[in-house]
Design an enzyme around this catalytic site. Structure first.
Site, PDB file in Angstrom:
ATOM      1  N   LYS A  34       7.192   5.273  14.338  1.00 32.61           N
ATOM      2  CA  LYS A  34       6.011   6.004  13.033  1.00 32.61           C
ATOM      3  C   LYS A  34       4.734   4.919  13.380  1.00 32.61           C
ATOM      4  O   LYS A  34       4.813   3.763  12.425  1.00 32.61           O
ATOM      5  CB  LYS A  34       6.556   6.098  11.870  1.00 32.61           C
ATOM      6  CG  LYS A  34       5.993   7.494  11.081  1.00 32.61           C
ATOM      7  CD  LYS A  34       4.317   7.300  10.857  1.00 32.61           C
ATOM      8  CE  LYS A  34       4.102   6.204   9.781  1.00 32.61           C
ATOM      9  NZ  LYS A  34       2.671   6.127   9.753  1.00 32.61           N
ATOM     10  N   GLY A  37       4.497  -3.995   7.138  1.00 33.01           N
ATOM     11  CA  GLY A  37       3.563  -3.397   6.488  1.00 33.01           C
ATOM     12  C   GLY A  37       3.645  -4.237   5.110  1.00 33.01           C
ATOM     13  O   GLY A  37       4.100  -5.219   4.847  1.00 33.01           O
ATOM     14  N   SER A  38       2.979  -3.493   4.000  1.00 35.19           N
ATOM     15  CA  SER A  38       2.718  -3.952   2.779  1.00 35.19           C
ATOM     16  C   SER A  38       4.188  -4.151   1.962  1.00 35.19           C
ATOM     17  O   SER A  38       4.831  -3.530   2.155  1.00 35.19           O
ATOM     18  CB  SER A  38       1.663  -3.280   2.156  1.00 35.19           C
ATOM     19  OG  SER A  38       2.266  -2.156   1.726  1.00 35.19           O
ATOM     20  N   THR A  39       4.086  -5.250   0.918  1.00 40.92           N
ATOM     21  CA  THR A  39       5.163  -5.217   0.306  1.00 40.92           C
ATOM     22  C   THR A  39       5.371  -4.242  -0.673  1.00 40.92           C
ATOM     23  O   THR A  39       6.643  -3.637  -0.733  1.00 40.92           O
ATOM     24  CB  THR A  39       4.998  -6.652  -0.731  1.00 40.92           C
ATOM     25  OG1 THR A  39       4.805  -7.729   0.139  1.00 40.92           O
ATOM     26  CG2 THR A  39       5.894  -7.023  -1.733  1.00 40.92           C
ATOM     27  N   THR A  56       4.752  -0.817   0.274  1.00 38.23           N
ATOM     28  CA  THR A  56       5.472  -0.004   0.986  1.00 38.23           C
ATOM     29  C   THR A  56       6.845  -0.503   1.121  1.00 38.23           C
ATOM     30  O   THR A  56       7.945   0.412   1.166  1.00 38.23           O
ATOM     31  CB  THR A  56       4.670   0.402   2.245  1.00 38.23           C
ATOM     32  OG1 THR A  56       3.416   0.838   1.881  1.00 38.23           O
ATOM     33  CG2 THR A  56       5.536   1.581   3.015  1.00 38.23           C
ATOM     34  N   GLY A  57       7.288  -1.660   1.360  1.00 38.54           N
ATOM     35  CA  GLY A  57       8.609  -2.185   1.883  1.00 38.54           C
ATOM     36  C   GLY A  57       9.402  -1.951   0.790  1.00 38.54           C
ATOM     37  O   GLY A  57      10.452  -1.583   0.875  1.00 38.54           O
ATOM     38  N   GLU A  72       9.065  -6.748   7.338  1.00 38.79           N
ATOM     39  CA  GLU A  72       8.253  -7.886   7.440  1.00 38.79           C
ATOM     40  C   GLU A  72       7.128  -7.464   6.588  1.00 38.79           C
ATOM     41  O   GLU A  72       6.210  -6.636   6.899  1.00 38.79           O
ATOM     42  CB  GLU A  72       7.839  -7.919   8.969  1.00 38.79           C
ATOM     43  CG  GLU A  72       8.923  -8.196   9.884  1.00 38.79           C
ATOM     44  CD  GLU A  72       9.190  -9.912   9.910  1.00 38.79           C
ATOM     45  OE1 GLU A  72       8.511 -10.590   9.053  1.00 38.79           O
ATOM     46  OE2 GLU A  72      10.061 -10.134  10.427  1.00 38.79           O
ATOM     47  N   CYS A  84      -1.093 -10.782   8.666  1.00 39.43           N
ATOM     48  CA  CYS A  84      -0.068 -10.934   7.610  1.00 39.43           C
ATOM     49  C   CYS A  84       0.070 -12.749   7.026  1.00 39.43           C
ATOM     50  O   CYS A  84       0.152 -12.987   6.516  1.00 39.43           O
ATOM     51  CB  CYS A  84       0.958 -10.458   8.066  1.00 39.43           C
ATOM     52  SG  CYS A  84       1.954 -10.985   9.612  1.00 39.43           S
ATOM     53  N   GLU A 136      -3.026 -10.345  -1.806  1.00 35.45           N
ATOM     54  CA  GLU A 136      -3.262 -10.438  -0.542  1.00 35.45           C
ATOM     55  C   GLU A 136      -4.565  -9.540  -0.299  1.00 35.45           C
ATOM     56  O   GLU A 136      -4.413  -8.331  -0.472  1.00 35.45           O
ATOM     57  CB  GLU A 136      -2.187  -9.832   0.287  1.00 35.45           C
ATOM     58  CG  GLU A 136      -2.489  -9.611   1.930  1.00 35.45           C
ATOM     59  CD  GLU A 136      -1.226  -9.127   2.771  1.00 35.45           C
ATOM     60  OE1 GLU A 136      -0.867  -8.078   2.205  1.00 35.45           O
ATOM     61  OE2 GLU A 136      -0.792  -9.569   3.657  1.00 35.45           O
TER      62      GLU A 136
HETATM   63  P1  NAD Z   1       1.044  -0.178   4.619  1.00 37.62           P
HETATM   64  O1  NAD Z   1       2.311  -0.565   3.784  1.00 37.62           O
HETATM   65  O2  NAD Z   1       0.144   0.525   3.913  1.00 37.62           O
HETATM   66  O3  NAD Z   1       1.657   0.783   5.676  1.00 37.62           O
HETATM   67  C1  NAD Z   1       2.566   0.207   6.845  1.00 37.62           C
HETATM   68  C2  NAD Z   1       3.315   1.324   7.325  1.00 37.62           C
HETATM   69  O4  NAD Z   1       4.047   2.155   6.362  1.00 37.62           O
HETATM   70  C3  NAD Z   1       2.273   2.721   8.041  1.00 37.62           C
HETATM   71  O5  NAD Z   1       2.939   3.033   9.090  1.00 37.62           O
HETATM   72  C4  NAD Z   1       2.263   3.528   6.800  1.00 37.62           C
HETATM   73  O6  NAD Z   1       1.980   4.821   7.155  1.00 37.62           O
HETATM   74  C5  NAD Z   1       3.691   3.481   6.453  1.00 37.62           C
HETATM   75  N1  NAD Z   1       3.979   3.939   4.998  1.00 37.62           N
HETATM   76  C6  NAD Z   1       2.936   4.058   4.037  1.00 37.62           C
HETATM   77  N2  NAD Z   1       3.536   4.521   2.998  1.00 37.62           N
HETATM   78  C7  NAD Z   1       4.900   4.828   3.253  1.00 37.62           C
HETATM   79  C8  NAD Z   1       5.946   5.612   2.610  1.00 37.62           C
HETATM   80  N3  NAD Z   1       5.860   5.996   1.206  1.00 37.62           N
HETATM   81  N4  NAD Z   1       7.051   5.700   3.058  1.00 37.62           N
HETATM   82  C9  NAD Z   1       7.225   5.290   4.712  1.00 37.62           C
HETATM   83  N5  NAD Z   1       6.232   4.641   5.178  1.00 37.62           N
HETATM   84  C10 NAD Z   1       4.948   4.594   4.574  1.00 37.62           C
HETATM   85  O7  NAD Z   1       0.526  -1.484   5.370  1.00 37.62           O
HETATM   86  P2  NAD Z   1      -0.603  -1.624   6.013  1.00 37.62           P
HETATM   87  O8  NAD Z   1      -1.941  -1.340   5.456  1.00 37.62           O
HETATM   88  O9  NAD Z   1      -0.581  -0.786   7.418  1.00 37.62           O
HETATM   89  O10 NAD Z   1      -0.730  -3.051   6.894  1.00 37.62           O
HETATM   90  C11 NAD Z   1      -1.017  -4.082   6.087  1.00 37.62           C
HETATM   91  C12 NAD Z   1       0.334  -5.053   5.578  1.00 37.62           C
HETATM   92  O11 NAD Z   1       1.129  -5.143   6.856  1.00 37.62           O
HETATM   93  C13 NAD Z   1      -0.208  -6.256   4.908  1.00 37.62           C
HETATM   94  O12 NAD Z   1       0.503  -6.241   3.863  1.00 37.62           O
HETATM   95  C14 NAD Z   1       0.130  -7.216   6.013  1.00 37.62           C
HETATM   96  O13 NAD Z   1       0.568  -8.363   5.486  1.00 37.62           O
HETATM   97  C15 NAD Z   1       1.822  -6.312   6.503  1.00 37.62           C
HETATM   98  N6  NAD Z   1       1.647  -7.259   7.776  1.00 37.62           N
HETATM   99  C16 NAD Z   1       3.026  -7.848   7.862  1.00 37.62           C
HETATM  100  C17 NAD Z   1       3.392  -8.621   8.996  1.00 37.62           C
HETATM  101  C18 NAD Z   1       4.723  -9.423   9.173  1.00 37.62           C
HETATM  102  O14 NAD Z   1       5.265  -9.673  10.186  1.00 37.62           O
HETATM  103  N7  NAD Z   1       5.078  -9.786   7.869  1.00 37.62           N
HETATM  104  C19 NAD Z   1       2.529  -8.322  10.237  1.00 37.62           C
HETATM  105  C20 NAD Z   1       1.610  -7.259  10.193  1.00 37.62           C
HETATM  106  C21 NAD Z   1       1.207  -6.950   8.926  1.00 37.62           C
END
Ligand code: NAD
Length: 499
Positions: free
Chosen positions: A192, A245-247, A249-250, A268, A303, A402
């Site tokens: 996704k 993605g973001s903390t 969402t994680g 991550e 990130c 962040e």
């Molecule tokens: P995000 O958390 O908004 O989105 C990441 C993904 O999660 C997207 O595909 C999004 O559609 C999906 N998502 C959002 N809400 C969801 C939900 N409720 N259920 C399931 N999936 C959902 O993050 P972003 O804005 O796309 O990316 C930026 C973030 O990613 C930053 O915090 C960055 O630090 C982090 N990041 C981390 C690494 C790493 O290796 N640690 C690498 C790249 C980016």
């Protein structure tokens, strides 16, 4: 790869480019079951690029069913490792063959400079596929030292169906960090991509099948996080979610795993990485150059960005002058111009978020030494100057949260203990760096910093052979290296009685 980026007329290429906009399930492109789409906007112009299928529960269900069927059939999972390797090496070659197209898709979709996409993201993804392909037939299982009365085998098996949810900052590369080890281990895969940057994922899926990966093994469902992402993470027949993605969402992904089938989760997440420069470091120009790239490359949408620059008293001006000189050379430009070093921020919402933090920094009493404004507004796109704050206190929002944009917070400290204290005093622990000529200080700080990676006298050094990931709220698990294979395999014990 053939021509140099500056020899290609990228605007002309962009006009002729065709987009894959449907979901890729079971080896075929399909509209969303509901027929819904979302708009993919070019962040450099604010204009519509494509309408992309907006997947939901039903589409995720189709993709997972197809992935499970392919896994059961065994056409990939049970292939001899050497054969799987050859197919994956072919897949990497196809990625390289389509470099220019993939680079263009990446740049149009998320705004990063075309030279970066072409020289960094796309070959980086191909290398990752090659590296895991090469590993497939070199990883052995174990025999336990049980003694003569038994033979106990410890083998690794693929999990089955692995789902990945990835962000928009390195769309293809972050996806590759997942799909390369996932496929190498024999799993089926459902991706996704971010709704802000789905286009390269949709193209690369086709290349996977062209390379010989059986239909159903590699599926892509574009869609929103709240719908497609959530459905994937809640699905009862998905064995693992690999998330970047973001903390925030994680945190939800872990909850979905708990609410559904206790699927394995790796995360991550975000960072607020400290980059500490001690006054004894002999080459401040080198440290400052690295510090500038650590925060301004990829528009700061990284990130592991070195977003907190911790400077020992007495060297602040020397370092910041150099950082500022580099910032001046990294003014945002047209992402399709091969000479551009900084492109557009991914979308209007992210631009506003970054500008909001700049405003908060000012209101909290930090001072802007450089930048701080939106630029190139006439283009219709979303561009922000590289920005340097000084006089930042560790308690301010710009020192703790962040920002995910080109905003550097410079903080001064007196002693090494104070630097360690400030460095560790955030919720994140992704990467960190220490610059010093003193080997004792270097090792003492490296031990004290709570981070997945500590760089000594460098920043953002990178190789597929080393694991990458965070501690604290920066995540759980590691991408890259042979350790990533552990995330996508399960240990099995087979005990044979020899008595
Ligand atoms: P995000 O958390 O908004 O989105 C990441 C993904 O999660 C997207 O595909 C999004 O559609 C999906 N998502 C959002 N809400 C969801 C939900 N409720 N259920 C399931 N999936 C959902 O993050 P972003 O804005 O796309 O990316 C930026 C973030 O990613 C930053 O915090 C960055 O630090 C982090 N990041 C981390 C690494 C790493 O290796 N640690 C690498 C790249 C980016």
């Amino acid at each position: 790869m053939n021509a140099k980026p500056e020899q290609i007329s990228w605007h002309e290429r962009a006009r002729a480019l065709e987009f894959r906009t449907q979901a890729f399930i079971g080896g075929r492109y399909l509209d969303a079951a509901s027929g819904a789409t979302f708009d993919s906007i070019n962040p450099a112009t604010g204009k519509l690029l494509a309408r992309v299928a907006s997947g939901d529960k039903e589409d995720i269900n189709r993709a997972v069913t197809s992935a499970r069927a392919a896994f059961r059939k065994g056409g990939w999972a049970n292939l001899k490792p050497a054969k799987r390797k050859r197919i994956m090496l072919g897949f990497a070659e196809l990625i390289l063959k389509h470099s220019e197209e993939l680079a263009l898709l990446e740049t149009l979709d998320m705004g990063k400079p075309i030279s970066n996409s072409l020289k960094g993201d796309v070959p980086g993804a191909a290398r990752c596929v090659q590296w895991y392909a090469e590993a497939i037939d070199k990883v052995y299982d174990e025999v336990a030292p049980t003694g003569p009365g038994a033979l106990a085998l410890i083998t690794r098996e693929p999990l089955g169906v692995v789902g990945a949810i990835v962000p928009w900052n390195y769309p293809l590369l972050m996806a590759a960090w997942k799909f390369a080890p996932v496929l190498a281990s024999g799993n089926s895969f459902v991706l996704k991509p971010s709704e802000k940057s789905p286009l390269t994922a949709l193209k690369v899926a086709e290349l996977a099948v062209e390379a010989g990966i059986p239909p159903g093994v590699f599926n892509v469902v574009p869609g929103l996080g709240q719908t497609a992402g959530k459905a994937l993470a809640l699905h009862m027949d998905v064995d693992c979610i690999a998330f970047t993605g973001s903390t925030a969402t994680g945190r939800m992904i872990m909850q979905y795993a708990g609410q559904s089938n206790l699927k394995r989760v790796s995360l991550e997440c975000g960072g607020k990485s400290p980059n500490i420069v001690m006054a004894d470091y002999p080459d401040l120009d080198k440290a400052a150059t690295a510090a500038a790239h650590a925060i301004f490359d990829n528009q700061g949408e990284v990130c592991s960005a070195g977003s907190r620059l911790l400077l020992q008293e007495g060297i602040k001006d020397a370092v910041l002058e150099k950082v500022q000189a580099i910032a001046r050379t990294m003014q945002p430009g047209d992402p399709l111009d091969a000479a551009t070093l900084s492109g557009a921020i991914v979308d209007e919402a992210q631009m506003k978020r970054v500008l909001g933090y700049i405003e908060a920094g000012r209101n909290d009493g930090a001072s802007i030494r450089f930048g701080g404004r939106r630029v190139r507004e006439d283009s219709g796109g979303y561009f922000i100057e590289p920005t340097v704050f000084e006089g930042v206190k560790p308690t301010m929002a710009i020192a703790r949260e962040e920002i995910f944009g080109p905003v550097l917070s410079a903080i001064t400290f007196k002693t090494v203990d104070e630097a360690i204290e400030i460095a560790n005093d955030v919720i994140y622990g992704l990467v960190s760096a220490i610059w010093t000529r003193d080997i004792t200080t270097a090792h003492r700080v490296a031990r004290a910093l709570r981070a997945g990676t500590v760089y000594i006298n460098c920043y953002d050094a990178d190789d597929l052979t080393v694991p990458f990931g965070g501690v604290k709220q920066s995540g759980i698990g590691r991408d890259k290296s042979l350790h990533a294979l552990e995330k996508y395999t399960e240990l099995k014990t087979t005990w044979i009685d020899l008595s």
